[in-house]
Motif scaffolding. Sequence first.
Motif, mmCIF file in Angstrom:
data_model
loop_
_atom_site.group_PDB
_atom_site.id
_atom_site.type_symbol
_atom_site.label_atom_id
_atom_site.label_comp_id
_atom_site.label_asym_id
_atom_site.label_seq_id
_atom_site.Cartn_x
_atom_site.Cartn_y
_atom_site.Cartn_z
ATOM 1 N N GLU A 19 7.416 -16.338 -0.839
ATOM 2 C CA GLU A 19 7.529 -14.882 -0.839
ATOM 3 C C GLU A 19 8.841 -14.475 -0.163
ATOM 4 N N LEU A 20 9.639 -13.692 -0.867
ATOM 5 C CA LEU A 20 10.912 -13.217 -0.327
ATOM 6 C C LEU A 20 10.797 -11.829 0.285
ATOM 7 N N ALA A 21 9.946 -11.003 -0.281
ATOM 8 C CA ALA A 21 9.807 -9.632 0.231
ATOM 9 C C ALA A 21 8.505 -9.044 -0.287
ATOM 10 N N TYR A 22 7.990 -8.113 0.495
ATOM 11 C CA TYR A 22 6.804 -7.374 0.061
ATOM 12 C C TYR A 22 6.866 -5.962 0.618
ATOM 13 N N VAL A 23 6.689 -4.998 -0.264
ATOM 14 C CA VAL A 23 6.627 -3.591 0.124
ATOM 15 C C VAL A 23 5.330 -3.030 -0.449
ATOM 16 N N PRO A 24 4.409 -2.590 0.393
ATOM 17 C CA PRO A 24 3.138 -2.085 -0.135
ATOM 18 C C PRO A 24 3.314 -0.791 -0.905
ATOM 19 N N GLY A 25 2.430 -0.570 -1.846
ATOM 20 C CA GLY A 25 2.437 0.686 -2.577
ATOM 21 C C GLY A 25 1.927 1.828 -1.709
ATOM 22 N N LEU A 26 2.185 3.024 -2.172
ATOM 23 C CA LEU A 26 1.667 4.229 -1.525
ATOM 24 C C LEU A 26 0.528 4.751 -2.382
ATOM 25 N N SER A 27 -0.646 4.845 -1.796
ATOM 26 C CA SER A 27 -1.830 5.302 -2.529
ATOM 27 C C SER A 27 -2.057 6.791 -2.311
ATOM 28 N N GLU A 28 -2.571 7.435 -3.338
ATOM 29 C CA GLU A 28 -2.936 8.839 -3.199
ATOM 30 C C GLU A 28 -4.083 8.957 -2.198
ATOM 31 N N GLU A 29 -3.998 9.942 -1.333
ATOM 32 C CA GLU A 29 -4.985 10.126 -0.276
ATOM 33 C C GLU A 29 -5.871 11.325 -0.606
ATOM 34 N N SER B 106 1.146 12.492 13.225
ATOM 35 C CA SER B 106 -0.040 12.665 12.378
ATOM 36 C C SER B 106 0.260 12.394 10.905
ATOM 37 N N PHE B 107 1.500 12.653 10.503
ATOM 38 C CA PHE B 107 1.841 12.408 9.103
ATOM 39 C C PHE B 107 3.331 12.123 8.988
ATOM 40 N N ALA B 108 3.714 11.572 7.839
ATOM 41 C CA ALA B 108 5.099 11.171 7.607
ATOM 42 C C ALA B 108 5.595 11.744 6.287
ATOM 43 N N ILE B 109 6.876 12.131 6.301
ATOM 44 C CA ILE B 109 7.586 12.511 5.083
ATOM 45 C C ILE B 109 8.765 11.559 4.948
ATOM 46 N N VAL B 110 8.734 10.741 3.909
ATOM 47 C CA VAL B 110 9.822 9.811 3.625
ATOM 48 C C VAL B 110 10.751 10.509 2.632
ATOM 49 N N GLY B 111 12.001 10.727 3.046
ATOM 50 C CA GLY B 111 12.877 11.617 2.282
ATOM 51 C C GLY B 111 13.675 10.990 1.178
ATOM 52 N N GLU B 112 13.078 10.043 0.438
ATOM 53 C CA GLU B 112 13.756 9.518 -0.757
ATOM 54 C C GLU B 112 13.974 10.653 -1.759
ATOM 55 N N PRO B 113 14.967 10.511 -2.646
ATOM 56 C CA PRO B 113 15.289 11.623 -3.558
ATOM 57 C C PRO B 113 14.192 11.892 -4.586
ATOM 58 N N THR B 114 13.569 13.065 -4.472
ATOM 59 C CA THR B 114 12.533 13.490 -5.420
ATOM 60 C C THR B 114 12.793 14.901 -5.937
ATOM 61 N N ASN B 115 14.015 15.422 -5.717
ATOM 62 C CA ASN B 115 14.306 16.826 -6.028
ATOM 63 C C ASN B 115 13.346 17.758 -5.294
ATOM 64 N N MET B 116 12.957 17.341 -4.089
ATOM 65 C CA MET B 116 12.063 18.100 -3.207
ATOM 66 C C MET B 116 10.681 18.297 -3.812
ATOM 67 N N LYS B 117 10.297 17.455 -4.749
ATOM 68 C CA LYS B 117 8.932 17.448 -5.250
ATOM 69 C C LYS B 117 8.091 16.517 -4.371
ATOM 70 N N VAL B 118 6.803 16.780 -4.315
ATOM 71 C CA VAL B 118 5.914 16.018 -3.444
ATOM 72 C C VAL B 118 5.343 14.828 -4.216
ATOM 73 N N VAL B 119 5.780 13.627 -3.858
ATOM 74 C CA VAL B 119 5.316 12.383 -4.482
ATOM 75 C C VAL B 119 4.212 11.802 -3.612
ATOM 76 N N THR B 120 3.049 11.607 -4.196
ATOM 77 C CA THR B 120 1.882 11.175 -3.428
ATOM 78 C C THR B 120 1.523 9.708 -3.636
ATOM 79 N N ALA B 121 2.222 9.017 -4.526
ATOM 80 C CA ALA B 121 1.910 7.597 -4.748
ATOM 81 C C ALA B 121 3.108 6.904 -5.377
ATOM 82 N N HIS B 122 3.255 5.636 -5.061
ATOM 83 C CA HIS B 122 4.251 4.807 -5.736
ATOM 84 C C HIS B 122 3.760 3.375 -5.802
ATOM 85 N N LYS B 123 4.364 2.602 -6.685
ATOM 86 C CA LYS B 123 4.008 1.200 -6.820
ATOM 87 C C LYS B 123 4.525 0.390 -5.631
ATOM 88 N N GLY B 124 3.883 -0.755 -5.417
ATOM 89 C CA GLY B 124 4.375 -1.713 -4.444
ATOM 90 C C GLY B 124 5.201 -2.773 -5.155
#
Length: 385
Positions: A300-310, A159-177
């Motif tokens: 195009e060599l690579a593409y990583v979509p951004g994460l949008s706030e939900e 139902s949901f995913a937690i991607v464990g990149e280093p955030t000092n255990m803060k909840v990151v809800t969006a990132h750039k692509g």
Amino acid sequence: MSKRYTPREMLEKLISFNTVSDRSNLDLITFVETYLAEYGVTSIRVPDETGTKAALHAHIGPSEDGGVVLSAHTDVVPVKGQAWSQDPFASWVSNGKLYGRGSADMKGFAATVLAKVPDFIAADLQRPIHIALSYDEEVGCFGAPPLVRDMLAKGPRPSFAIVGEPTNMKVVTAHKGIAVYKTTITGHPAHSSQLHRGVSAISAAAKLISWLDAQTADNKAKADPDNAFEPPYTTLHSGVIKGGEAHNITAQHCEFITDFRLLPGDSKEAWLEAYRTFIDSQVLPDMQAISGDCGIEVEELAYVPGLSEEADGLAETEARGLTGDNARHVVVYATEGGIFQEHGVSTVVCGPGSIDQAHQADEFIELVELDRCAAFLDRLIGRLS
């Protein structure tokens, strides 16, 4: 029964596998498969086309849709040219910090998740906990799309995913692509004393790079002051260029690589169309007027979509409930989170360690961060039980 690892012990084990992105990660994947199997957990390997790398996914708990996927990448960035004080693949501890390549980015999260497998199994889970380990995140997130597709096709569906990149255990809800392009220019060689007879691929590249820089400047000027990103606009940056044969010959070849760091919701297709329009209308006609052999190709060599706030996103609701973090956090680096979200899985980024340590010589994670992540997973077990 498999050995019971602490998060620190598991992290030391994972660091011992040299999984720099240009190497195979199969030794690490085989270790994880064996470790899970000894606890009675079946895992599924998703190999790449070469057979030298693989992703892995597994689930613990009921075989029904729902629950959470805990996601990490297994590859790490190179150590070549960095001044490490000790062997980067033989971890060491000093002053409450565990050092080693990948300690923060992001084997610390993977290690804590794997160390908690016995607790996942012992719990009365009503919803499953999925484990997902990918490859080649550091070079373009190439391993995550086939991994996510395979997970969702074979089920059960999280139902949901937690991607464990280093955030000092803060909840990151969006990132750039990020979209990465190589522009290859073919000019027409001539003696530089007869410049009017030649077409310099380098000069054409300069026009294109200047246009890209101008778009970034325009984005900066139009940036929304309430945008939480830093910088709060899409950037177009050229970081590699090579071309030319001699100072007195108009360059026949030039190529450069550009990355577009896209705000969530910003279309890579729209930016690429604008770039191609500039090429076709403002640069290429003058080149081909001198020689029809001239050309410009964009790959195009690579593409990583951004994460949008939900809005009312399940992942955010669950992660905030587990951490107590109600502040708004966004980041400008890309993760595999946008890939899960593109496949319809509500996603946040939340993991131990600091991004400030990622990719650095003597990379480290504070041991207290592993403790905080372990406590987070204990609360997650309670939430799903």
